[in-house]
Design an enzyme around this catalytic site. Structure first.
Site, mmCIF file in Angstrom:
data_model
loop_
_atom_site.group_PDB
_atom_site.id
_atom_site.type_symbol
_atom_site.label_atom_id
_atom_site.label_comp_id
_atom_site.label_asym_id
_atom_site.label_seq_id
_atom_site.Cartn_x
_atom_site.Cartn_y
_atom_site.Cartn_z
ATOM 1 N N ASP A 1 0.858 -1.193 0.000
ATOM 2 C CA ASP A 1 0.000 0.000 0.000
ATOM 3 C C ASP A 1 0.888 1.235 0.000
ATOM 4 O OD1 ASP A 1 -3.236 0.308 1.046
ATOM 5 O OD2 ASP A 1 -1.979 2.112 1.134
ATOM 6 N N VAL B 1 1.286 0.451 -6.821
ATOM 7 C CA VAL B 1 0.994 -0.660 -7.745
ATOM 8 C C VAL B 1 1.151 -0.283 -9.212
ATOM 9 C CG1 VAL B 1 -0.533 -1.939 -6.181
ATOM 10 C CG2 VAL B 1 -1.503 -0.199 -7.731
ATOM 11 N N SER C 1 -15.351 -3.222 -9.915
ATOM 12 C CA SER C 1 -16.432 -2.337 -9.454
ATOM 13 C C SER C 1 -17.657 -2.631 -10.296
ATOM 14 C CB SER C 1 -16.031 -0.870 -9.658
ATOM 15 O OG SER C 1 -17.157 -0.025 -9.502
ATOM 16 N N TYR D 1 -12.494 6.233 -14.265
ATOM 17 C CA TYR D 1 -12.669 5.124 -13.314
ATOM 18 C C TYR D 1 -13.431 3.979 -13.993
ATOM 19 C CZ TYR D 1 -13.978 2.805 -8.875
ATOM 20 O OH TYR D 1 -14.158 1.912 -7.835
ATOM 21 N N LYS E 1 -11.765 0.335 -14.662
ATOM 22 C CA LYS E 1 -12.330 -0.865 -14.047
ATOM 23 C C LYS E 1 -12.727 -1.881 -15.122
ATOM 24 C CE LYS E 1 -12.032 -0.046 -9.613
ATOM 25 N NZ LYS E 1 -11.170 -0.897 -8.761
HETATM 26 P P1 NAP Z 1 -9.867 2.919 0.348
HETATM 27 O O1 NAP Z 1 -10.449 2.699 1.707
HETATM 28 O O2 NAP Z 1 -9.496 4.287 -0.073
HETATM 29 O O3 NAP Z 1 -8.626 1.939 0.203
HETATM 30 C C1 NAP Z 1 -7.800 1.943 -0.921
HETATM 31 C C2 NAP Z 1 -6.377 1.704 -0.462
HETATM 32 O O4 NAP Z 1 -5.553 1.586 -1.647
HETATM 33 C C3 NAP Z 1 -5.821 2.868 0.361
HETATM 34 O O5 NAP Z 1 -5.079 2.400 1.471
HETATM 35 C C4 NAP Z 1 -4.925 3.584 -0.659
HETATM 36 O O6 NAP Z 1 -3.850 4.307 -0.064
HETATM 37 C C5 NAP Z 1 -4.410 2.410 -1.458
HETATM 38 N N1 NAP Z 1 -3.838 2.854 -2.729
HETATM 39 C C6 NAP Z 1 -4.265 3.859 -3.546
HETATM 40 N N2 NAP Z 1 -3.455 3.988 -4.600
HETATM 41 C C7 NAP Z 1 -2.505 3.036 -4.469
HETATM 42 C C8 NAP Z 1 -1.358 2.682 -5.231
HETATM 43 N N3 NAP Z 1 -1.018 3.355 -6.350
HETATM 44 N N4 NAP Z 1 -0.580 1.660 -4.798
HETATM 45 C C9 NAP Z 1 -0.884 1.002 -3.662
HETATM 46 N N5 NAP Z 1 -1.937 1.303 -2.884
HETATM 47 C C10 NAP Z 1 -2.737 2.320 -3.287
HETATM 48 O O7 NAP Z 1 -10.884 2.419 -0.781
HETATM 49 P P2 NAP Z 1 -11.860 1.148 -0.911
HETATM 50 O O8 NAP Z 1 -13.209 1.684 -1.069
HETATM 51 O O9 NAP Z 1 -11.566 0.118 0.098
HETATM 52 O O10 NAP Z 1 -11.404 0.637 -2.351
HETATM 53 C C11 NAP Z 1 -10.752 -0.626 -2.555
HETATM 54 C C12 NAP Z 1 -11.010 -1.064 -3.979
HETATM 55 O O11 NAP Z 1 -12.410 -1.296 -4.145
HETATM 56 C C13 NAP Z 1 -10.629 -0.012 -5.033
HETATM 57 O O12 NAP Z 1 -10.068 -0.658 -6.148
HETATM 58 C C14 NAP Z 1 -11.974 0.611 -5.387
HETATM 59 O O13 NAP Z 1 -11.952 1.168 -6.670
HETATM 60 C C15 NAP Z 1 -12.861 -0.606 -5.284
HETATM 61 N N6 NAP Z 1 -14.276 -0.316 -5.124
HETATM 62 C C16 NAP Z 1 -14.733 0.385 -4.044
HETATM 63 C C17 NAP Z 1 -16.104 0.614 -3.911
HETATM 64 C C18 NAP Z 1 -16.677 1.367 -2.753
HETATM 65 O O14 NAP Z 1 -17.883 1.707 -2.805
HETATM 66 N N7 NAP Z 1 -15.911 1.669 -1.706
HETATM 67 C C19 NAP Z 1 -17.003 0.146 -4.877
HETATM 68 C C20 NAP Z 1 -16.499 -0.562 -5.968
HETATM 69 C C21 NAP Z 1 -15.137 -0.794 -6.074
HETATM 70 P P3 NAP Z 1 -4.044 5.881 0.206
HETATM 71 O O15 NAP Z 1 -5.147 5.963 1.219
HETATM 72 O O16 NAP Z 1 -2.713 6.314 0.690
HETATM 73 O O17 NAP Z 1 -4.425 6.469 -1.134
#
Ligand code: NAP
Length: 274
Positions: A43, A67, A146, A159, A163
């Site tokens: 991360d 990543v 997503s 986005y 995705k």
């Molecule tokens: P989150 O709580 O913001 O967690 C994402 C994590 O990924 C954070 O710790 C972030 O670090 C890290 N990250 C961001 N850019 C990165 C990089 N370049 N290299 C390594 N780590 C990185 O978000 P989440 O909602 O759990 O999202 C997780 C996944 O689910 C994502 O792919 C998101 O698109 C997908 N998703 C989420 C939802 C939703 O409703 N939450 C719905 C559909 C899909 P920082 O905090 O330092 O940026």
């Protein structure tokens, strides 16, 4: 919502979880550890990874990883193997988003989001799979895409596109890695309560509009996604590869307004057939 009870189904397994310091990735890390795995987190957020180590102890370690950078991803996989042994599982959760209408979207933002959300998934799968092939052992890869990989939503063109690309990489991996005993699947979540969606969830009118499209009457929790991800990674899913599983509370089924409310009689409760 009560988290699922822990089992020993991943006892002795070694996993990499990208984006594992927050939100969905963090819940996957917690559930993997509860089920007996050792987990290397990759991360951006080193402080958050240290906090996860404080919570979960020796079963987790972390390497600062972007990543979107191939050298980082290679180093992450190598660190996992040095620390815990052959790699069994890869969970690719890191993603980034940028709001804004298509006509206002800058090339820099396009490249940044694509770099994390599409290239990051490609690089993670590439190096996790290379390691598994080198080892000669089977493995399972689970990528978080997503609902927007299959359904566009206004104002997040890059986005949606990233995705959709990630979902296709997952399927290509399923095609090409099956002969090595490696399965590749994805989860396509709807709206989940995490830091990424905090702003959206803080606006009551937005949530009211979303609830019109929520047959199960609620948004998702991180455990809804983690449960499905761990199922796909487990031996119970041993004949499942190449899927992009919607975990969205039925959100995508609501493709048309509910017109029954507008027609006399149609929306009334059933009267027993009389
Ligand atoms: P989150 O709580 O913001 O967690 C994402 C994590 O990924 C954070 O710790 C972030 O670090 C890290 N990250 C961001 N850019 C990165 C990089 N370049 N290299 C390594 N780590 C990185 O978000 P989440 O909602 O759990 O999202 C997780 C996944 O689910 C994502 O792919 C998101 O698109 C997908 N998703 C989420 C939802 C939703 O409703 N939450 C719905 C559909 C899909 P920082 O905090 O330092 O940026």
């Amino acid at each position: 919502m009560t988290p699922a009870a822990s089992t020993a189904r991943f006892e002795g397994k070694v996993a990499v979880v990208t984006g594992g310091a927050s939100g969905i990735g963090l819940q996957i890390v917690r559930r993997l550890v509860a089920d007996g795995a050792r987990v290397m987190i990759g991360d951006l957020d080193a402080d958050a990874m240290a906090a996860v180590g404080g919570e979960l102890g020796d079963a987790v370690a972390g390497v600062a990883t972007d990543v979107g950078r191939e050298a980082d991803v290679e180093a992450l996989v190598a660190a996992a193997v040095d620390w815990a042994g052959p790699l069994d599982l890869g969970f690719n959760c890191a993603g980034a988003v940028k709001d804004g209408l298509l006509v206002d979207l800058d090339v820099e933002d396009w490249d940044r989001v694509m770099g994390v959300t599409a290239r990051g998934v490609f690089l993670s799968i590439k190096h996790e799979a290379r390691q598994m092939i080198r080892q000669g052992t089977p493995g399972a890869l689970v990528t978080i895409t997503s609902i927007n990989s299959v359904t566009p939503v206004h104002g997040v063109t890059v986005y949606n596109a990233a995705k959709a690309a990630a979902a296709m990489v997952v399927q290509n991996a399923a095609l090409e890695l099956g002969e090595h005993g490696i399965r590749s699947n994805a989860i396509a979540p709807g709206l989940i309560a995490t830091p990424m969606t905090e702003y959206m969830r803080s606006i009551p009118a937005v949530m009211d509009a979303y609830m019109e499209y929520a047959p199960l009457g609620r948004t998702g929790e991180v455990d809804d996604v983690a449960s499905a991800a761990l199922f796909l990674a487990s031996d119970e899913a041993s004949w499942i590869t190449g899927v992009n599983l919607l975990v969205d509370g039925g959100h995508r089924t609501v493709g048309y307004p509910n017109l029954t409310k507008l027609f006399e009689g149609l929306g009334a409760p059933a009267d027993g057939g009389a």
